[in-house]
Design a protein around this motif. Structure first.
Motif, PDB file in Angstrom:
ATOM      1  N   GLU A  65      34.724  32.091  52.981  1.00 30.12           N
ATOM      2  CA  GLU A  65      35.912  31.387  52.507  1.00 30.12           C
ATOM      3  C   GLU A  65      36.453  31.898  51.167  1.00 30.12           C
ATOM      4  O   GLU A  65      37.659  32.122  51.056  1.00 30.12           O
ATOM      5  CB  GLU A  65      35.659  29.884  52.440  1.00 30.12           C
ATOM      6  N   PRO A  66      35.623  32.109  50.125  1.00 31.77           N
ATOM      7  CA  PRO A  66      36.196  32.590  48.854  1.00 31.77           C
ATOM      8  C   PRO A  66      36.915  33.936  49.014  1.00 31.77           C
ATOM      9  O   PRO A  66      38.002  34.137  48.469  1.00 31.77           O
ATOM     10  CB  PRO A  66      34.985  32.719  47.929  1.00 31.77           C
ATOM     11  N   GLU A  67      36.324  34.840  49.783  1.00 29.70           N
ATOM     12  CA  GLU A  67      36.950  36.146  50.001  1.00 29.70           C
ATOM     13  C   GLU A  67      38.177  36.017  50.893  1.00 29.70           C
ATOM     14  O   GLU A  67      39.166  36.718  50.716  1.00 29.70           O
ATOM     15  CB  GLU A  67      35.946  37.117  50.608  1.00 29.70           C
ATOM     16  N   ARG A  68      38.107  35.111  51.853  1.00 31.41           N
ATOM     17  CA  ARG A  68      39.255  34.869  52.733  1.00 31.41           C
ATOM     18  C   ARG A  68      40.442  34.372  51.913  1.00 31.41           C
ATOM     19  O   ARG A  68      41.580  34.783  52.118  1.00 31.41           O
ATOM     20  CB  ARG A  68      38.846  33.858  53.807  1.00 31.41           C
ATOM     21  N   ASN A  69      40.182  33.502  50.935  1.00 35.43           N
ATOM     22  CA  ASN A  69      41.259  33.003  50.069  1.00 35.43           C
ATOM     23  C   ASN A  69      41.868  34.144  49.254  1.00 35.43           C
ATOM     24  O   ASN A  69      43.087  34.173  49.027  1.00 35.43           O
ATOM     25  CB  ASN A  69      40.747  31.892  49.161  1.00 35.43           C
ATOM     26  N   GLN A  70      41.028  35.086  48.798  1.00 31.58           N
ATOM     27  CA  GLN A  70      41.551  36.269  48.094  1.00 31.58           C
ATOM     28  C   GLN A  70      42.446  37.084  49.023  1.00 31.58           C
ATOM     29  O   GLN A  70      43.509  37.564  48.617  1.00 31.58           O
ATOM     30  CB  GLN A  70      40.403  37.153  47.604  1.00 31.58           C
ATOM     31  N   LEU A  71      42.018  37.238  50.261  1.00 31.98           N
ATOM     32  CA  LEU A  71      42.805  37.978  51.246  1.00 31.98           C
ATOM     33  C   LEU A  71      44.151  37.302  51.473  1.00 31.98           C
ATOM     34  O   LEU A  71      45.191  37.964  51.486  1.00 31.98           O
ATOM     35  CB  LEU A  71      42.034  38.091  52.568  1.00 31.98           C
ATOM     36  N   PHE A  72      44.167  35.982  51.628  1.00 32.96           N
ATOM     37  CA  PHE A  72      45.426  35.260  51.840  1.00 32.96           C
ATOM     38  C   PHE A  72      46.359  35.405  50.644  1.00 32.96           C
ATOM     39  O   PHE A  72      47.573  35.520  50.801  1.00 32.96           O
ATOM     40  CB  PHE A  72      45.167  33.785  52.135  1.00 32.96           C
ATOM     41  N   GLU A  73      45.788  35.406  49.438  1.00 37.79           N
ATOM     42  CA  GLU A  73      46.605  35.598  48.232  1.00 37.79           C
ATOM     43  C   GLU A  73      47.212  36.997  48.220  1.00 37.79           C
ATOM     44  O   GLU A  73      48.378  37.185  47.876  1.00 37.79           O
ATOM     45  CB  GLU A  73      45.770  35.351  46.976  1.00 37.79           C
ATOM     46  N   LEU A  74      46.431  37.983  48.599  1.00 32.19           N
ATOM     47  CA  LEU A  74      46.921  39.365  48.686  1.00 32.19           C
ATOM     48  C   LEU A  74      48.042  39.476  49.717  1.00 32.19           C
ATOM     49  O   LEU A  74      49.080  40.096  49.457  1.00 32.19           O
ATOM     50  CB  LEU A  74      45.761  40.300  49.049  1.00 32.19           C
ATOM     51  N   ILE A  75      47.861  38.844  50.878  1.00 28.99           N
ATOM     52  CA  ILE A  75      48.901  38.866  51.916  1.00 28.99           C
ATOM     53  C   ILE A  75      50.173  38.207  51.401  1.00 28.99           C
ATOM     54  O   ILE A  75      51.278  38.706  51.616  1.00 28.99           O
ATOM     55  CB  ILE A  75      48.397  38.177  53.209  1.00 28.99           C
ATOM     56  N   LYS A  76      50.030  37.089  50.692  1.00 31.03           N
ATOM     57  CA  LYS A  76      51.213  36.403  50.141  1.00 31.03           C
ATOM     58  C   LYS A  76      51.940  37.293  49.137  1.00 31.03           C
ATOM     59  O   LYS A  76      53.163  37.418  49.180  1.00 31.03           O
ATOM     60  CB  LYS A  76      50.811  35.088  49.484  1.00 31.03           C
ATOM     61  N   MET A  77      51.184  37.912  48.240  1.00 27.46           N
ATOM     62  CA  MET A  77      51.803  38.777  47.219  1.00 27.46           C
ATOM     63  C   MET A  77      52.552  39.942  47.871  1.00 27.46           C
ATOM     64  O   MET A  77      53.683  40.252  47.507  1.00 27.46           O
ATOM     65  CB  MET A  77      50.749  39.309  46.249  1.00 27.46           C
ATOM     66  N   GLU A  78      51.921  40.592  48.839  1.00 26.09           N
ATOM     67  CA  GLU A  78      52.557  41.729  49.503  1.00 26.09           C
ATOM     68  C   GLU A  78      53.728  41.279  50.371  1.00 26.09           C
ATOM     69  O   GLU A  78      54.741  41.961  50.460  1.00 26.09           O
ATOM     70  CB  GLU A  78      51.533  42.513  50.336  1.00 26.09           C
ATOM     71  N   GLY A  79      53.582  40.114  51.014  1.00 31.37           N
ATOM     72  CA  GLY A  79      54.670  39.577  51.836  1.00 31.37           C
ATOM     73  C   GLY A  79      55.900  39.260  51.020  1.00 31.37           C
ATOM     74  O   GLY A  79      57.029  39.422  51.493  1.00 31.37           O
ATOM     75  N   ASP A  80      55.707  38.824  49.775  1.00 32.16           N
ATOM     76  CA  ASP A  80      56.836  38.529  48.887  1.00 32.16           C
ATOM     77  C   ASP A  80      57.622  39.796  48.544  1.00 32.16           C
ATOM     78  O   ASP A  80      58.790  39.713  48.159  1.00 32.16           O
ATOM     79  CB  ASP A  80      56.350  37.854  47.605  1.00 32.16           C
ATOM     80  N   GLN A  81      56.995  40.959  48.686  1.00 37.66           N
ATOM     81  CA  GLN A  81      57.668  42.221  48.381  1.00 37.66           C
ATOM     82  C   GLN A  81      58.633  42.640  49.494  1.00 37.66           C
ATOM     83  O   GLN A  81      59.508  43.463  49.272  1.00 37.66           O
ATOM     84  CB  GLN A  81      56.640  43.344  48.163  1.00 37.66           C
TER      85      GLN A  81
END
Length: 116
Positions: A40-56
């Motif tokens: 879960e902690p790493e999964r949350n990091q992954l979701f944050e990364l996806i959100k940041m890249e998706g915003d681009q």
């Protein structure tokens, strides 16, 4: 009308034409990924990364969203084809990065693709 000028009561040809799809329909995509192997902690990091890249991704057809189903460990990405492909690439890269982390007492050794 036939050759003698009489009306023909039945059609003698039928043309089947597929409906025209819009660019938006062609650009929509859905893909599911299993994330059960990522804590879960790493999964949350992954979701944050996806959100940041998706915003681009600026264009509306390129954007999208992810939904994580905790009970099954499945993440579903929906949206523009570019967005869904980006999510897949990030998940693959994230997994690869997890496997490249050095094990305690074992130094990291680069793979041939890392030396490019």
């Amino acid at each position: 009308m036939d050759e003698q000028g009489h009306f023909i009561s039945e059609p003698n040809a039928i043309f089947l034409v597929p409906p025209k799809q819009t660019d938006q329909e062609d650009a929509r995509s859905v893909r599911a990924f299993t994330l059960r192997d990522i804590p879960e902690p790493e999964r949350n990091q992954l979701f944050e990364l996806i959100k940041m890249e998706g915003d681009q991704l600026k264009a509306p057809l390129l954007g999208g969203d992810i939904h994580f189903h905790k009970e099954t460990g499945i993440c579903v990405a929906t949206g523009g084809k570019a967005y869904v492909e980006m999510v897949g690439s990030l998940i693959d890269a994230f997994r690869e990065g997890r496997h490249l982390r050095p094990v305690v007492g074992k130094p990291y050794s680069p793979k041939p693709q890392d030396e490019k």
